[in-house]
Design a protein around this motif. Sequence first.
Motif, mmCIF file in Angstrom:
data_model
loop_
_atom_site.group_PDB
_atom_site.id
_atom_site.type_symbol
_atom_site.label_atom_id
_atom_site.label_comp_id
_atom_site.label_asym_id
_atom_site.label_seq_id
_atom_site.Cartn_x
_atom_site.Cartn_y
_atom_site.Cartn_z
ATOM 1 N N GLU A 32 0.832 -1.212 0.000
ATOM 2 C CA GLU A 32 0.000 0.000 0.000
ATOM 3 C C GLU A 32 0.870 1.266 0.000
ATOM 4 O O GLU A 32 0.583 2.224 -0.715
ATOM 5 C CB GLU A 32 -0.929 -0.006 1.226
ATOM 6 C CG GLU A 32 -2.060 -1.018 1.077
ATOM 7 C CD GLU A 32 -2.858 -1.212 2.369
ATOM 8 O OE1 GLU A 32 -2.517 -0.561 3.395
ATOM 9 O OE2 GLU A 32 -3.807 -2.023 2.362
ATOM 10 N N ARG A 33 1.953 1.233 0.784
ATOM 11 C CA ARG A 33 2.810 2.416 0.888
ATOM 12 C C ARG A 33 3.428 2.782 -0.464
ATOM 13 O O ARG A 33 3.586 3.940 -0.803
ATOM 14 C CB ARG A 33 3.924 2.160 1.913
ATOM 15 C CG ARG A 33 4.704 3.432 2.270
ATOM 16 C CD ARG A 33 5.905 3.130 3.153
ATOM 17 N NE ARG A 33 5.596 2.247 4.271
ATOM 18 C CZ ARG A 33 6.506 1.612 5.009
ATOM 19 N NH1 ARG A 33 7.778 1.761 4.737
ATOM 20 N NH2 ARG A 33 6.153 0.826 6.000
ATOM 21 N N TYR A 34 3.806 1.780 -1.253
ATOM 22 C CA TYR A 34 4.472 2.046 -2.533
ATOM 23 C C TYR A 34 3.548 1.857 -3.738
ATOM 24 O O TYR A 34 4.029 1.825 -4.876
ATOM 25 C CB TYR A 34 5.734 1.169 -2.665
ATOM 26 C CG TYR A 34 6.771 1.528 -1.628
ATOM 27 C CD1 TYR A 34 7.505 2.708 -1.729
ATOM 28 C CD2 TYR A 34 6.984 0.717 -0.514
ATOM 29 C CE1 TYR A 34 8.429 3.061 -0.763
ATOM 30 C CE2 TYR A 34 7.914 1.064 0.460
ATOM 31 C CZ TYR A 34 8.642 2.241 0.331
ATOM 32 O OH TYR A 34 9.557 2.598 1.293
ATOM 33 N N HIS A 35 2.243 1.713 -3.470
ATOM 34 C CA HIS A 35 1.235 1.595 -4.543
ATOM 35 C C HIS A 35 1.600 0.474 -5.518
ATOM 36 O O HIS A 35 1.681 0.671 -6.737
ATOM 37 C CB HIS A 35 1.088 2.929 -5.309
ATOM 38 C CG HIS A 35 0.879 4.100 -4.408
ATOM 39 N ND1 HIS A 35 -0.285 4.275 -3.670
ATOM 40 C CD2 HIS A 35 1.688 5.148 -4.087
ATOM 41 C CE1 HIS A 35 -0.167 5.373 -2.943
ATOM 42 N NE2 HIS A 35 1.020 5.926 -3.178
ATOM 43 N N LEU A 36 1.834 -0.716 -4.954
ATOM 44 C CA LEU A 36 2.223 -1.866 -5.774
ATOM 45 C C LEU A 36 1.075 -2.882 -5.826
ATOM 46 O O LEU A 36 0.377 -3.088 -4.829
ATOM 47 C CB LEU A 36 3.465 -2.553 -5.187
ATOM 48 C CG LEU A 36 4.740 -1.701 -5.098
ATOM 49 C CD1 LEU A 36 5.798 -2.413 -4.269
ATOM 50 C CD2 LEU A 36 5.272 -1.387 -6.487
ATOM 51 N N PRO A 37 0.872 -3.569 -6.966
ATOM 52 C CA PRO A 37 -0.164 -4.600 -7.038
ATOM 53 C C PRO A 37 0.242 -5.839 -6.234
ATOM 54 O O PRO A 37 1.438 -6.046 -5.978
ATOM 55 C CB PRO A 37 -0.231 -4.932 -8.542
ATOM 56 C CG PRO A 37 1.091 -4.522 -9.092
ATOM 57 C CD PRO A 37 1.559 -3.374 -8.248
ATOM 58 N N ALA A 57 3.062 -1.385 -13.966
ATOM 59 C CA ALA A 57 2.849 -1.659 -12.530
ATOM 60 C C ALA A 57 3.390 -3.052 -12.168
ATOM 61 O O ALA A 57 4.005 -3.240 -11.108
ATOM 62 C CB ALA A 57 1.366 -1.553 -12.193
ATOM 63 N N ARG A 61 6.500 -3.871 -9.592
ATOM 64 C CA ARG A 61 6.265 -4.736 -8.434
ATOM 65 C C ARG A 61 7.300 -5.883 -8.386
ATOM 66 O O ARG A 61 7.892 -6.157 -7.341
ATOM 67 C CB ARG A 61 4.840 -5.297 -8.501
ATOM 68 C CG ARG A 61 4.613 -6.706 -7.935
ATOM 69 C CD ARG A 61 4.653 -6.734 -6.438
ATOM 70 N NE ARG A 61 5.056 -8.047 -5.939
ATOM 71 C CZ ARG A 61 4.480 -8.676 -4.951
ATOM 72 N NH1 ARG A 61 3.457 -8.136 -4.335
ATOM 73 N NH2 ARG A 61 4.927 -9.833 -4.540
#
Length: 415
Positions: A32-37, A57, A61
Amino acid sequence: ISSRWIQFHISKIFQEISPENTTDTIPKDILERYHLPDLYSAIRAAHFPKNEREVEASRKRLAFEEIFFIQLLRMQERIALESTSSLPVPRDEKILEQFLKQLPFALTKTQTRMLEAILTDMARKTPMARLLEGDVGSGKTIIAAAASSMALHAGFQTTYMAPTEILARQHFDSFSKLLGSPAVKIGLLTSSEARVYPSKAFRGDSAHISKSQMIRWIQSGDIKILLGTHSLLSEKIKFKNLALIVVDEQHRFGVSQRMRLARAKSREHAYVPHFLSMTATPIPRTLALTVFGDLDLSVLDELPPGRASITTEVLIKPESRSWEHIRREIEKGRQAFIICPRIDQGESEQKSVKKEYERMTRDVFPEFKTAMLHGKMTPRDKEKTIADFRAGKIHILISTSVIEVGIDIPNATIM
């Protein structure tokens, strides 16, 4: 195998997996912190993306995950290292002053600062782990020699590992001049030879000894400083009280190799030696902290005064422009290297040392003294060729990359 066949079988695998039965390796709060799937979405998007944004994305990741685990491993190694003990090497101002006074130059401010950091680390009870990065000619070897001098006068041993025999021999000669004395034996060990300085037979010089004798002297502590190549990794070599390991050109040795050197050499005792790694390869700080996260990073970013900067020129054909360039330098009293990728001419178009040597002596530079150097030559022949080149008896040295970064021939101004 066609791409369609591979795609068909990958799609069959996706029928077996789902977000529910896929365990993610990275904690949710980090994603969530790094907006990763999540892992399932990243793998699906890598094979069956809905749009370009999903591809990017997914790539981000999977790349993040790879580096994340490298860093975790390095941090675990760091924590493990900090829980071990080393041989503290006390700082002796008098010895340091004597060592620096014999040098024909003064250390730069950056060299002084780096040496301070290394000596502070070595005085601790936990092992030092430091990467010293600096351009060719920035003075890394002299810092290693100063640190070795401190270990030597505290009664401990040092070992210095170089990537090639020619560099190991060069450092052996330098350390012998700086630190050798009748009371201090310095050894050189490679796959082809073992030497010791000083020798009783050849006063003021080094002599060949048997490898078995060298191994006995290392074990008894008679050899205070040992320089060499990969041969130092041999299980037969056991030190009496090894306090410092120096590795030159860090990237040429694997992490497991240098860890093996540290562990193997400390197995007899309940301590880990201090570890100083050096490289002339310019690694950006952020990348160095990622890949070598278990090492403290020191950067020598100041060249000693009077060092001329190195210029790189791209000389387009005809070749004669390059040869004229070399001819002008030699007529000024300078020397030149010509480096080829191969020893013998094979079927490939890559140039070979032997063929170029024939061509240079016959057609291009018949008026100059030319010699060749490569890995198939005996250590004695290599040594003689380098000594003759250093003495100015050879104008042009045609060699493979066996000469390596860091070879010290100040009069050779062109490569």
